[in-house]
Motif scaffolding. Structure first.
Motif, PDB file in Angstrom:
ATOM      1  N   TYR A  41      -4.550 -33.833  16.396  1.00  0.00           N
ATOM      2  CA  TYR A  41      -4.955 -32.654  15.618  1.00  0.00           C
ATOM      3  C   TYR A  41      -3.872 -32.314  14.585  1.00  0.00           C
ATOM      4  CZ  TYR A  41      -6.252 -27.949  14.329  1.00  0.00           C
ATOM      5  OH  TYR A  41      -6.574 -26.823  13.598  1.00  0.00           O
ATOM      6  N   ALA A  42      -2.610 -32.306  15.022  1.00  0.00           N
ATOM      7  CA  ALA A  42      -1.503 -31.983  14.114  1.00  0.00           C
ATOM      8  C   ALA A  42      -1.410 -33.000  12.975  1.00  0.00           C
ATOM      9  CB  ALA A  42      -0.187 -31.919  14.885  1.00  0.00           C
ATOM     10  N   LEU A  43      -1.613 -34.281  13.279  1.00  0.00           N
ATOM     11  CA  LEU A  43      -1.527 -35.320  12.252  1.00  0.00           C
ATOM     12  C   LEU A  43      -2.705 -35.251  11.284  1.00  0.00           C
ATOM     13  CD1 LEU A  43      -0.191 -38.307  14.371  1.00  0.00           C
ATOM     14  CD2 LEU A  43       1.091 -36.811  12.809  1.00  0.00           C
ATOM     15  N   LYS A  44      -3.853 -34.785  11.760  1.00  0.00           N
ATOM     16  CA  LYS A  44      -4.990 -34.592  10.852  1.00  0.00           C
ATOM     17  C   LYS A  44      -4.703 -33.474   9.864  1.00  0.00           C
ATOM     18  CE  LYS A  44      -8.786 -36.347  13.672  1.00  0.00           C
ATOM     19  NZ  LYS A  44     -10.004 -35.986  14.415  1.00  0.00           N
ATOM     20  N   GLN A  45      -3.914 -32.496  10.286  1.00  0.00           N
ATOM     21  CA  GLN A  45      -3.541 -31.399   9.396  1.00  0.00           C
ATOM     22  C   GLN A  45      -2.480 -31.855   8.397  1.00  0.00           C
ATOM     23  OE1 GLN A  45      -5.548 -28.659   9.834  1.00  0.00           O
ATOM     24  NE2 GLN A  45      -6.332 -30.066  11.389  1.00  0.00           N
ATOM     25  N   ASN A  46      -1.484 -32.600   8.906  1.00  0.00           N
ATOM     26  CA  ASN A  46      -0.390 -33.056   8.071  1.00  0.00           C
ATOM     27  C   ASN A  46       0.192 -34.349   8.650  1.00  0.00           C
ATOM     28  OD1 ASN A  46       1.866 -33.479   6.521  1.00  0.00           O
ATOM     29  ND2 ASN A  46       2.890 -31.579   7.082  1.00  0.00           N
ATOM     30  N   PRO A  47      -0.091 -35.485   8.033  1.00  0.00           N
ATOM     31  CA  PRO A  47       0.415 -36.759   8.540  1.00  0.00           C
ATOM     32  C   PRO A  47       1.937 -36.838   8.622  1.00  0.00           C
ATOM     33  CG  PRO A  47      -1.315 -37.123   6.940  1.00  0.00           C
ATOM     34  CD  PRO A  47      -0.988 -35.659   6.898  1.00  0.00           C
ATOM     35  N   LEU A  48       2.635 -35.961   7.918  1.00  0.00           N
ATOM     36  CA  LEU A  48       4.090 -35.970   7.925  1.00  0.00           C
ATOM     37  C   LEU A  48       4.676 -35.082   9.016  1.00  0.00           C
ATOM     38  CD1 LEU A  48       4.725 -35.774   4.064  1.00  0.00           C
ATOM     39  CD2 LEU A  48       4.468 -37.805   5.500  1.00  0.00           C
ATOM     40  N   ASN A  49       3.865 -34.695   9.992  1.00  0.00           N
ATOM     41  CA  ASN A  49       4.327 -33.847  11.087  1.00  0.00           C
ATOM     42  C   ASN A  49       5.366 -34.515  11.972  1.00  0.00           C
ATOM     43  OD1 ASN A  49       3.481 -31.151  11.183  1.00  0.00           O
ATOM     44  ND2 ASN A  49       1.402 -31.749  11.716  1.00  0.00           N
ATOM     45  N   ILE A  51       8.554 -37.483  12.731  1.00  0.00           N
ATOM     46  CA  ILE A  51       9.899 -37.753  12.232  1.00  0.00           C
ATOM     47  C   ILE A  51       9.911 -39.186  11.716  1.00  0.00           C
ATOM     48  CG2 ILE A  51      12.329 -37.989  12.891  1.00  0.00           C
ATOM     49  CD1 ILE A  51      11.612 -35.990  15.234  1.00  0.00           C
ATOM     50  N   ARG A  52      10.325 -39.373  10.480  1.00  0.00           N
ATOM     51  CA  ARG A  52      10.346 -40.719   9.892  1.00  0.00           C
ATOM     52  C   ARG A  52      11.465 -41.546  10.525  1.00  0.00           C
ATOM     53  NH1 ARG A  52       8.899 -43.085   4.270  1.00  0.00           N
ATOM     54  NH2 ARG A  52       9.098 -45.250   4.873  1.00  0.00           N
ATOM     55  N   LEU A  71       7.335 -46.072   9.560  1.00  0.00           N
ATOM     56  CA  LEU A  71       7.106 -45.751  10.963  1.00  0.00           C
ATOM     57  C   LEU A  71       7.501 -44.308  11.201  1.00  0.00           C
ATOM     58  CD1 LEU A  71       6.247 -46.913  13.758  1.00  0.00           C
ATOM     59  CD2 LEU A  71       8.679 -47.359  14.172  1.00  0.00           C
ATOM     60  N   TRP A  72       6.664 -43.626  11.969  1.00  0.00           N
ATOM     61  CA  TRP A  72       6.878 -42.228  12.289  1.00  0.00           C
ATOM     62  C   TRP A  72       6.818 -42.037  13.792  1.00  0.00           C
ATOM     63  CZ3 TRP A  72       7.412 -38.486   8.368  1.00  0.00           C
ATOM     64  CH2 TRP A  72       7.276 -38.984   7.071  1.00  0.00           C
ATOM     65  N   LYS A  73       7.614 -41.082  14.268  1.00  0.00           N
ATOM     66  CA  LYS A  73       7.671 -40.746  15.690  1.00  0.00           C
ATOM     67  C   LYS A  73       7.240 -39.294  15.831  1.00  0.00           C
ATOM     68  CE  LYS A  73      11.631 -39.518  17.275  1.00  0.00           C
ATOM     69  NZ  LYS A  73      12.956 -39.309  17.845  1.00  0.00           N
ATOM     70  N   TYR A  74       6.309 -39.051  16.752  1.00  0.00           N
ATOM     71  CA  TYR A  74       5.880 -37.690  17.062  1.00  0.00           C
ATOM     72  C   TYR A  74       6.287 -37.434  18.504  1.00  0.00           C
ATOM     73  CZ  TYR A  74       2.923 -33.536  17.140  1.00  0.00           C
ATOM     74  OH  TYR A  74       2.470 -32.240  17.222  1.00  0.00           O
ATOM     75  N   ASN A  75       7.147 -36.449  18.714  1.00  0.00           N
ATOM     76  CA  ASN A  75       7.619 -36.140  20.063  1.00  0.00           C
ATOM     77  C   ASN A  75       6.552 -35.364  20.830  1.00  0.00           C
ATOM     78  OD1 ASN A  75      10.121 -37.337  19.621  1.00  0.00           O
ATOM     79  ND2 ASN A  75      11.029 -35.456  18.872  1.00  0.00           N
ATOM     80  N   LEU A  76       6.163 -35.933  21.969  1.00  0.00           N
ATOM     81  CA  LEU A  76       5.200 -35.296  22.856  1.00  0.00           C
ATOM     82  C   LEU A  76       5.959 -34.613  23.996  1.00  0.00           C
ATOM     83  CD1 LEU A  76       2.715 -38.294  23.155  1.00  0.00           C
ATOM     84  CD2 LEU A  76       2.392 -36.242  21.771  1.00  0.00           C
ATOM     85  N   PRO A  77       5.324 -33.666  24.695  1.00  0.00           N
ATOM     86  CA  PRO A  77       5.972 -33.060  25.865  1.00  0.00           C
ATOM     87  C   PRO A  77       6.327 -34.105  26.921  1.00  0.00           C
ATOM     88  CG  PRO A  77       4.088 -31.746  25.184  1.00  0.00           C
ATOM     89  CD  PRO A  77       4.042 -33.029  24.380  1.00  0.00           C
ATOM     90  N   ASN A  78       7.226 -33.731  27.802  1.00  0.00           N
ATOM     91  CA  ASN A  78       7.678 -34.594  28.912  1.00  0.00           C
ATOM     92  C   ASN A  78       8.327 -35.883  28.427  1.00  0.00           C
ATOM     93  OD1 ASN A  78       6.654 -32.697  30.800  1.00  0.00           O
ATOM     94  ND2 ASN A  78       4.616 -33.569  30.520  1.00  0.00           N
ATOM     95  N   SER A  79       8.968 -35.816  27.277  1.00  0.00           N
ATOM     96  CA  SER A  79       9.751 -36.924  26.709  1.00  0.00           C
ATOM     97  C   SER A  79       8.926 -38.151  26.328  1.00  0.00           C
ATOM     98  CB  SER A  79      10.883 -37.330  27.665  1.00  0.00           C
ATOM     99  OG  SER A  79      11.776 -36.253  27.833  1.00  0.00           O
ATOM    100  N   TRP A  80       7.647 -37.991  26.068  1.00  0.00           N
ATOM    101  CA  TRP A  80       6.820 -39.095  25.571  1.00  0.00           C
ATOM    102  C   TRP A  80       6.947 -39.139  24.052  1.00  0.00           C
ATOM    103  CZ3 TRP A  80       3.888 -42.765  28.111  1.00  0.00           C
ATOM    104  CH2 TRP A  80       3.827 -42.623  29.494  1.00  0.00           C
ATOM    105  N   ARG A  81       6.745 -40.316  23.490  1.00  0.00           N
ATOM    106  CA  ARG A  81       6.803 -40.526  22.044  1.00  0.00           C
ATOM    107  C   ARG A  81       5.520 -41.194  21.579  1.00  0.00           C
ATOM    108  NH1 ARG A  81      10.384 -37.610  23.227  1.00  0.00           N
ATOM    109  NH2 ARG A  81      12.610 -37.958  22.953  1.00  0.00           N
ATOM    110  N   LEU A  82       4.955 -40.672  20.498  1.00  0.00           N
ATOM    111  CA  LEU A  82       3.796 -41.275  19.852  1.00  0.00           C
ATOM    112  C   LEU A  82       4.302 -41.921  18.571  1.00  0.00           C
ATOM    113  CD1 LEU A  82       0.583 -41.334  19.943  1.00  0.00           C
ATOM    114  CD2 LEU A  82       0.733 -39.527  18.234  1.00  0.00           C
ATOM    115  N   LEU A  83       4.054 -43.205  18.395  1.00  0.00           N
ATOM    116  CA  LEU A  83       4.518 -43.923  17.214  1.00  0.00           C
ATOM    117  C   LEU A  83       3.330 -44.265  16.328  1.00  0.00           C
ATOM    118  CD1 LEU A  83       7.019 -45.967  19.259  1.00  0.00           C
ATOM    119  CD2 LEU A  83       7.640 -44.427  17.404  1.00  0.00           C
TER     120      LEU A  83
END
Length: 112
Positions: A41-49, A51-52, A71-83
């Protein structure tokens, strides 16, 4: 990013199937899926949400498998990373999800 259409997609069918399996999994998997949904949802609002990631740190397997040049990293709760990587043109911009990793998996992938 102006008026371009913003979408989020999975890099391949295997990843998309893994995402849907999370919905049917144990509590922790369902929780991870909910967090991925919030990130989408956040990336649909702003793809730059996210961290590059500096280009010099992009894993070679991402470059070989997906021809990634950003490549971008989106920090998820519980220390997960979405790339994810961003692709697009003048009409559409797509945040292409490559994978999600636990923090130890992320550190291993990036050689930390």
């Amino acid at each position: 990013m102006g008026e371009r259409i913003k979408e989020v997609a999975f890099a391949d069918e295997r990843l998309r199937e893994a995402y849907f399996k999370l919905k049917e999994g144990k509590f922790e998997e369902k929780q991870l899926c909910d967090n991925i949904d919030k990130a989408i949802y956040a990336l649909k609002q702003n793809p730059l949400n996210g961290i590059r990631v500096p280009n010099r740190l992009i894993p070679k397997d991402y470059i070989q498998k997906y021809q990634v040049n950003n490549l971008w990293k989106y920090n998820l709760p519980n220390s997960w990373r979405l790339l994810y990587t961003i692709v697009g043109d003048e009409v559409k911009i797509v945040s292409m999800i490559l994978e999600w990793l636990s923090h130890p998996e992320y550190e291993k992938r990036f050689g930390y």
